[in-house]
Motif scaffolding. Structure first.
Motif, PDB file in Angstrom:
ATOM      1  N   THR A  40       0.841  -1.197   0.000  1.00  0.00           N
ATOM      2  CA  THR A  40       0.000   0.000   0.000  1.00  0.00           C
ATOM      3  C   THR A  40       0.879   1.251   0.000  1.00  0.00           C
ATOM      4  OG1 THR A  40      -0.129  -0.062   2.413  1.00  0.00           O
ATOM      5  CG2 THR A  40      -1.893  -1.134   1.190  1.00  0.00           C
ATOM      6  N   ALA A  41       0.305   2.352  -0.474  1.00  0.00           N
ATOM      7  CA  ALA A  41       1.070   3.591  -0.628  1.00  0.00           C
ATOM      8  C   ALA A  41       1.297   4.282   0.714  1.00  0.00           C
ATOM      9  CB  ALA A  41       0.346   4.532  -1.583  1.00  0.00           C
ATOM     10  N   ILE A  42       2.485   4.877   0.856  1.00  0.00           N
ATOM     11  CA  ILE A  42       2.821   5.738   1.981  1.00  0.00           C
ATOM     12  C   ILE A  42       3.463   6.993   1.413  1.00  0.00           C
ATOM     13  CG2 ILE A  42       4.229   6.019   4.061  1.00  0.00           C
ATOM     14  CD1 ILE A  42       4.031   3.069   4.585  1.00  0.00           C
ATOM     15  N   ALA A  43       2.963   8.153   1.802  1.00  0.00           N
ATOM     16  CA  ALA A  43       3.459   9.418   1.271  1.00  0.00           C
ATOM     17  C   ALA A  43       4.951   9.568   1.539  1.00  0.00           C
ATOM     18  CB  ALA A  43       2.696  10.582   1.901  1.00  0.00           C
ATOM     19  N   GLY A  44       5.681  10.006   0.501  1.00  0.00           N
ATOM     20  CA  GLY A  44       7.105  10.257   0.640  1.00  0.00           C
ATOM     21  C   GLY A  44       7.991   9.052   0.432  1.00  0.00           C
ATOM     22  N   LEU A  45       7.387   7.879   0.174  1.00  0.00           N
ATOM     23  CA  LEU A  45       8.155   6.662  -0.047  1.00  0.00           C
ATOM     24  C   LEU A  45       7.930   6.169  -1.480  1.00  0.00           C
ATOM     25  CD1 LEU A  45       7.656   4.683   3.292  1.00  0.00           C
ATOM     26  CD2 LEU A  45       9.639   6.020   2.573  1.00  0.00           C
ATOM     27  N   PRO A  46       8.825   5.314  -1.994  1.00  0.00           N
ATOM     28  CA  PRO A  46       8.646   4.783  -3.355  1.00  0.00           C
ATOM     29  C   PRO A  46       7.292   4.113  -3.530  1.00  0.00           C
ATOM     30  CG  PRO A  46      10.830   4.248  -2.524  1.00  0.00           C
ATOM     31  CD  PRO A  46      10.073   4.842  -1.372  1.00  0.00           C
ATOM     32  N   ALA A  47       6.863   3.984  -4.773  1.00  0.00           N
ATOM     33  CA  ALA A  47       5.561   3.383  -5.072  1.00  0.00           C
ATOM     34  C   ALA A  47       5.487   1.963  -4.527  1.00  0.00           C
ATOM     35  CB  ALA A  47       5.323   3.386  -6.582  1.00  0.00           C
ATOM     36  N   PRO A  48       4.319   1.545  -4.074  1.00  0.00           N
ATOM     37  CA  PRO A  48       4.172   0.177  -3.556  1.00  0.00           C
ATOM     38  C   PRO A  48       4.226  -0.849  -4.679  1.00  0.00           C
ATOM     39  CG  PRO A  48       2.048   1.250  -3.650  1.00  0.00           C
ATOM     40  CD  PRO A  48       3.055   2.301  -4.009  1.00  0.00           C
ATOM     41  N   SER A  49       4.415  -2.106  -4.283  1.00  0.00           N
ATOM     42  CA  SER A  49       4.435  -3.208  -5.248  1.00  0.00           C
ATOM     43  C   SER A  49       3.706  -4.395  -4.635  1.00  0.00           C
ATOM     44  CB  SER A  49       5.885  -3.595  -5.581  1.00  0.00           C
ATOM     45  OG  SER A  49       5.928  -4.701  -6.454  1.00  0.00           O
ATOM     46  N   SER A  50       2.650  -4.827  -5.299  1.00  0.00           N
ATOM     47  CA  SER A  50       1.848  -5.931  -4.768  1.00  0.00           C
ATOM     48  C   SER A  50       2.625  -7.240  -4.866  1.00  0.00           C
ATOM     49  CB  SER A  50       0.532  -6.059  -5.533  1.00  0.00           C
ATOM     50  OG  SER A  50      -0.243  -4.896  -5.379  1.00  0.00           O
ATOM     51  N   PRO A  51       2.602  -8.070  -3.830  1.00  0.00           N
ATOM     52  CA  PRO A  51       3.282  -9.376  -3.883  1.00  0.00           C
ATOM     53  C   PRO A  51       2.629 -10.297  -4.900  1.00  0.00           C
ATOM     54  CG  PRO A  51       2.686  -8.770  -1.628  1.00  0.00           C
ATOM     55  CD  PRO A  51       1.959  -7.840  -2.528  1.00  0.00           C
ATOM     56  N   SER A  52       3.384 -11.251  -5.387  1.00  0.00           N
ATOM     57  CA  SER A  52       2.865 -12.314  -6.242  1.00  0.00           C
ATOM     58  C   SER A  52       2.835 -13.604  -5.439  1.00  0.00           C
ATOM     59  CB  SER A  52       3.731 -12.486  -7.488  1.00  0.00           C
ATOM     60  OG  SER A  52       3.768 -11.305  -8.260  1.00  0.00           O
ATOM     61  N   TYR A  53       1.989 -14.525  -5.844  1.00  0.00           N
ATOM     62  CA  TYR A  53       1.837 -15.782  -5.124  1.00  0.00           C
ATOM     63  C   TYR A  53       1.848 -16.960  -6.100  1.00  0.00           C
ATOM     64  CZ  TYR A  53       0.116 -12.706  -1.405  1.00  0.00           C
ATOM     65  OH  TYR A  53      -0.009 -11.710  -0.474  1.00  0.00           O
ATOM     66  N   TYR A  54       2.290 -18.100  -5.597  1.00  0.00           N
ATOM     67  CA  TYR A  54       2.131 -19.360  -6.314  1.00  0.00           C
ATOM     68  C   TYR A  54       0.860 -20.022  -5.806  1.00  0.00           C
ATOM     69  CZ  TYR A  54       7.131 -18.848  -7.376  1.00  0.00           C
ATOM     70  OH  TYR A  54       8.348 -18.383  -7.792  1.00  0.00           O
ATOM     71  N   THR A  55       0.122 -20.658  -6.690  1.00  0.00           N
ATOM     72  CA  THR A  55      -1.011 -21.461  -6.236  1.00  0.00           C
ATOM     73  C   THR A  55      -0.496 -22.821  -5.772  1.00  0.00           C
ATOM     74  OG1 THR A  55      -1.385 -22.215  -8.514  1.00  0.00           O
ATOM     75  CG2 THR A  55      -2.654 -20.325  -7.751  1.00  0.00           C
ATOM     76  N   GLY A  56      -1.037 -23.281  -4.664  1.00  0.00           N
ATOM     77  CA  GLY A  56      -0.586 -24.548  -4.119  1.00  0.00           C
ATOM     78  C   GLY A  56      -0.955 -25.722  -5.004  1.00  0.00           C
ATOM     79  N   ALA A  57      -0.212 -26.803  -4.855  1.00  0.00           N
ATOM     80  CA  ALA A  57      -0.443 -27.991  -5.676  1.00  0.00           C
ATOM     81  C   ALA A  57      -1.815 -28.589  -5.364  1.00  0.00           C
ATOM     82  CB  ALA A  57       0.646 -29.021  -5.427  1.00  0.00           C
ATOM     83  N   PRO A  58      -2.607 -28.926  -6.391  1.00  0.00           N
ATOM     84  CA  PRO A  58      -3.917 -29.553  -6.161  1.00  0.00           C
ATOM     85  C   PRO A  58      -3.743 -31.006  -5.742  1.00  0.00           C
ATOM     86  CG  PRO A  58      -3.445 -29.479  -8.498  1.00  0.00           C
ATOM     87  CD  PRO A  58      -2.319 -28.753  -7.822  1.00  0.00           C
ATOM     88  N   ARG A  59      -4.863 -31.677  -5.551  1.00  0.00           N
ATOM     89  CA  ARG A  59      -4.812 -33.109  -5.213  1.00  0.00           C
ATOM     90  C   ARG A  59      -4.157 -33.894  -6.347  1.00  0.00           C
ATOM     91  NH1 ARG A  59     -10.076 -34.157  -4.024  1.00  0.00           N
ATOM     92  NH2 ARG A  59     -10.548 -34.262  -6.246  1.00  0.00           N
ATOM     93  N   PHE A  60      -3.245 -34.769  -5.965  1.00  0.00           N
ATOM     94  CA  PHE A  60      -2.646 -35.653  -6.968  1.00  0.00           C
ATOM     95  C   PHE A  60      -2.212 -36.952  -6.299  1.00  0.00           C
ATOM     96  CE2 PHE A  60       1.026 -33.361  -5.336  1.00  0.00           C
ATOM     97  CZ  PHE A  60       2.006 -34.334  -5.233  1.00  0.00           C
ATOM     98  N   ALA A  61      -2.118 -37.989  -7.098  1.00  0.00           N
ATOM     99  CA  ALA A  61      -1.733 -39.313  -6.601  1.00  0.00           C
ATOM    100  C   ALA A  61      -0.520 -39.809  -7.359  1.00  0.00           C
ATOM    101  CB  ALA A  61      -2.891 -40.300  -6.749  1.00  0.00           C
ATOM    102  N   SER A  62       0.293 -40.608  -6.702  1.00  0.00           N
ATOM    103  CA  SER A  62       1.472 -41.186  -7.343  1.00  0.00           C
ATOM    104  C   SER A  62       1.634 -42.628  -6.883  1.00  0.00           C
ATOM    105  CB  SER A  62       2.731 -40.388  -6.999  1.00  0.00           C
ATOM    106  OG  SER A  62       3.004 -40.428  -5.607  1.00  0.00           O
ATOM    107  N   VAL A  63       2.127 -43.447  -7.790  1.00  0.00           N
ATOM    108  CA  VAL A  63       2.405 -44.854  -7.496  1.00  0.00           C
ATOM    109  C   VAL A  63       3.860 -45.119  -7.845  1.00  0.00           C
ATOM    110  CG1 VAL A  63       1.830 -47.259  -7.997  1.00  0.00           C
ATOM    111  CG2 VAL A  63       0.030 -45.520  -7.976  1.00  0.00           C
ATOM    112  N   ALA A  64       4.568 -45.799  -6.968  1.00  0.00           N
ATOM    113  CA  ALA A  64       5.980 -46.078  -7.211  1.00  0.00           C
ATOM    114  C   ALA A  64       6.306 -47.505  -6.793  1.00  0.00           C
ATOM    115  CB  ALA A  64       6.857 -45.095  -6.444  1.00  0.00           C
ATOM    116  N   PHE A  65       7.185 -48.102  -7.534  1.00  0.00           N
ATOM    117  CA  PHE A  65       7.708 -49.432  -7.187  1.00  0.00           C
ATOM    118  C   PHE A  65       9.183 -49.274  -6.874  1.00  0.00           C
ATOM    119  CE2 PHE A  65       9.908 -53.386  -8.260  1.00  0.00           C
ATOM    120  CZ  PHE A  65       9.207 -54.293  -7.479  1.00  0.00           C
ATOM    121  N   THR A  66       9.611 -49.741  -5.714  1.00  0.00           N
ATOM    122  CA  THR A  66      11.006 -49.618  -5.306  1.00  0.00           C
ATOM    123  C   THR A  66      11.551 -50.976  -4.904  1.00  0.00           C
ATOM    124  OG1 THR A  66      10.459 -49.165  -2.979  1.00  0.00           O
ATOM    125  CG2 THR A  66      10.616 -47.271  -4.463  1.00  0.00           C
TER     126      THR A  66
END
Length: 296
Positions: A257-283
């Motif tokens: 958000t803006a504050i007088a006398g300071l540089p312009a604000p910059s909104s943060p960016s976000y990553y969207t979290g990983a959705p539901r997923f399933a994995s199968v592995a043989f070890t």
């Protein structure tokens, strides 16, 4: 980064009751990343094979130092294991990695002196022959100790604010069943609210994720040793959440958000979290083959 550490560690254990305590005091030093030293040479020209008239700028990011104090305790017996620790870290010139998605660059910067303190605790209990439960919790207070200078006489109001992308509370709880070759488990993980700016004027909410897993271990064969098939389902309830961090660095900004006398604000960016997923592995572990030879 180049880093070094000087530390003193002391352990004290009572082996008859499987009780241990420890204390750690460490002094750490971390130099800025390699990219902090790029582009420091400006101007000048090569005359007769010699560079003249060039100017070398100072490194903007200062080295980070810290004093780390940690006191811990551990207990273990046939059914219960438990451990806990309290910690206090005093940073000078704390270095944070800020990722700029528009440039695709990770930018290191000093956020000034700061303190991180808190506690961690975890315990595992064998509640029955085939059943185990495990839980952990941590509380982290991360405080910036001075305002961030962004100009000759301009300062961002960061003093007393929490470090970005540092949740105060994190916890986990899991239950596991093991019988014969079968292993089944479920797990819940909670991550608390994280501020996404240095002045704490925007935040990403907390969230809880649930996972389930299962595995079956087959009998060994002539080729496979400990063959096992595993199934994992992450984020079972398809929880939607936001994340600030990735392997490239955190997406926090100074201010949203803006504050007088300071540089312009910059909104943060976000990553969207990983959705539901399933994995199968043989070890499997590979069986070793021994060759015998004889000489006559």
């Amino acid at each position: 980064f180049f880093s070094s550490r000087r530390r003193h560690t002391r352990f004290k254990c009572d082996w008859s009751s499987d009780v241990c305590s420890s204390d750690l005091v460490a002094q750490n030093f971390k130099a800025p990343g390699n990219f902090s030293y790029f582009g420091l040479l400006t101007g000048g020209a090569v005359v007769g094979g010699v560079l003249t008239g060039a100017r070398v700028q100072n490194v903007v990011v200062k080295p980070e130092t810290s004093l780390n104090t940690d006191i811990g305790y551990r207990y273990s017996d046939d059914r219960l294991t438990a451990s806990g620790s309290v910690f206090y870290i005093d940073y000078q010139n704390r270095i944070a990695n800020q990722f700029d998605p528009t440039q695709g660059l990770t930018i290191p910067l000093n956020v000034g002196p700061s303190v991180i303190k808190g506690f961690e605790a975890e315990a595992g209990w064998k509640i029955a022959r085939d059943w185990r439960v495990y839980g952990s919790v941590s509380r982290t207070e991360s405080t910036i100790k001075q305002n961030l200078q962004v100009g000759a006489t301009a300062y961002e109001p960061t003093s007393g604010k929490q470090l970005p992308d540092t949740p105060k509370w994190m916890s986990a709880l899991s239950l596991q069943y093991t019988h014969g070759g079968w292993t089944l488990g479920t797990q819940a993980k909670y991550t608390g609210k994280r501020y996404s700016t240095l002045v704490n004027d925007e935040a990403a909410g907390g969230y809880t994720l649930f996972d389930v897993n299962g595995a079956y271990k087959f009998a060994k064969t002539s080729f496979f040793k400990n063959p096992q098939i595993k199934l994992n389902v992450h984020n079972v309830f398809n929880k939607q959440y936001l994340a600030l961090n990735s392997g490239s660095g955190s997406l926090f900004t100074n201010r949203a958000t803006a504050i007088a006398g300071l540089p312009a604000p910059s909104s943060p960016s976000y990553y969207t979290g990983a959705p539901r997923f399933a994995s199968v592995a043989f070890t499997s572990d590979r069986k070793s083959t021994r060759l015998n030879s004889s000489h006559t």
